[in-house]
Scaffold this active site. Structure first.
Site, PDB file in Angstrom:
ATOM      1  N   ASP A  60       0.805  -1.214   0.000  1.00 32.83           N
ATOM      2  CA  ASP A  60       0.000   0.000   0.000  1.00 32.83           C
ATOM      3  C   ASP A  60       0.840   1.268   0.000  1.00 32.83           C
ATOM      4  O   ASP A  60       0.603   2.189  -0.788  1.00 32.83           O
ATOM      5  CB  ASP A  60      -0.950  -0.002   1.208  1.00 32.83           C
ATOM      6  CG  ASP A  60      -1.852  -1.220   1.244  1.00 32.83           C
ATOM      7  OD1 ASP A  60      -2.166  -1.753   0.164  1.00 32.83           O
ATOM      8  OD2 ASP A  60      -2.228  -1.646   2.348  1.00 32.83           O
ATOM      9  N   GLU A  97      -9.223  -2.512   3.666  1.00 33.21           N
ATOM     10  CA  GLU A  97      -8.764  -2.256   5.031  1.00 33.21           C
ATOM     11  C   GLU A  97      -9.850  -1.534   5.818  1.00 33.21           C
ATOM     12  O   GLU A  97     -10.104  -1.834   6.989  1.00 33.21           O
ATOM     13  CB  GLU A  97      -7.496  -1.408   4.983  1.00 33.21           C
ATOM     14  CG  GLU A  97      -6.885  -1.065   6.329  1.00 33.21           C
ATOM     15  CD  GLU A  97      -5.612  -0.248   6.182  1.00 33.21           C
ATOM     16  OE1 GLU A  97      -4.523  -0.849   6.202  1.00 33.21           O
ATOM     17  OE2 GLU A  97      -5.715   0.988   6.040  1.00 33.21           O
TER      18      GLU A  97
END
Length: 273
Positions: free
Chosen positions: A53, A165
């Protein structure tokens, strides 16, 4: 249960499929638009962990800064911040990520002394943190440092929170869940991976096992073990695909239980009566 899936999908804004190039251009365009709309912004700040990420967002941030400087003959910069807690077990991955990103500026701040001092002060006040709670202390210290770096460089803090997430609440409230803007929201895990691959990211970082690595009792614990569900299942859920009843129940429980993490602080006028 299906109705809740539809509600979650709408809130998370994940497309059933993406064109990695088009999605990259949209994210870059959003970043440029935000910077241009806020004249005080001269730098973008992000902590680089060596994971998928932050590698993805770091690269997009640097490409955005390069484009802004070319278009406006400006002096924008992307500041990549290394935030190890002592020695990081996957330090080489982090260095590989930085080499790929090639940021305008690199800063390293070891957070261990600050976290140790904070925990010691709490202990002296009679507050004993669990290993899990100490992990949150690390995440919040990292975000505090990023905001200090941003303040000293007329910058804003970028957040890596994405929809796979966000749906599970797999972030620390006012830690890695805090930021000024979250450009990756609307992507699931596999879509982020596809964009990073399009941008030429290193294979070993694209396919790296995701881990928060905050708990000393459970070093490098994979996200999927901590969550009790795979990212493939989460991604399929967000894309509207059918998954097992067990996986769907786990995902929806995470979503409901961690709703408070997705909410702004209430005041007496915004609290629903």
């Amino acid at each position: 249960m299906r109705d809740l899936q539809s509600i979650i999908m709408k809130e998370m804004h994940v497309k059933p499929m993406i064109d990695p190039q088009k999605e990259f251009e949209e994210i870059k365009g959003f970043l440029k638009s935000y910077v241009k709309a806020h004249s005080f912004v001269k730098s973008l700040v992000l902590g680089i962990s060596g994971g998928q990420d932050s590698t993805l967002l770091g690269k997009i941030a640097q490409l955005t800064v390069d484009e802004l400087n070319n278009e406006e003959n400006g002096q924008y910069e992307f500041i990549a911040v290394r935030l190890p807690y002592g020695e990081q077990f996957d330090e080489q991955d982090t260095q590989d990520a930085l080499d790929f990103i090639n940021p305008s500026k690199r800063i390293t701040v070891n957070i261990k002394p600050a976290v140790t001092a904070s925990v010691k002060s709490l202990n002296e006040a009679g507050i004993e943190l669990t290993d899990f709670q100490k992990g949150n202390e690390k995440a919040r210290e990292r975000m505090k440092v990023q905001y200090s770096v941003a303040a000293a460089n007329s910058g804003i803090v970028l957040g890596t929170d994405h929809s796979a997430e966000n749906i599970t609440g797999f972030f620390t409230k006012f830690g890695d869940g805090s930021c000024d803007i979250a450009p990756l929201f609307g992507l699931n895990k596999r879509q982020g991976k596809a964009i990073l691959k399009y941008l030429g990211g290193p294979d070993h970082l694209i396919n790296k096992v995701p881990t928060a690595d905050l708990e000393e009792d459970k070093p490098a614990l994979p996200d999927e073990v901590a969550l009790g569900v795979t990212y493939d299942a989460i991604d399929n859920f967000l894309e509207g695909k059918k998954i097992s009843e067990h996986d769907q129940e786990v995902i929806q429980q995470h979503f409901v239980r961690n709703a408070h993490k997705r909410e702004m602080p209430y005041n007496r006028f915004t609290w629903p009566k």
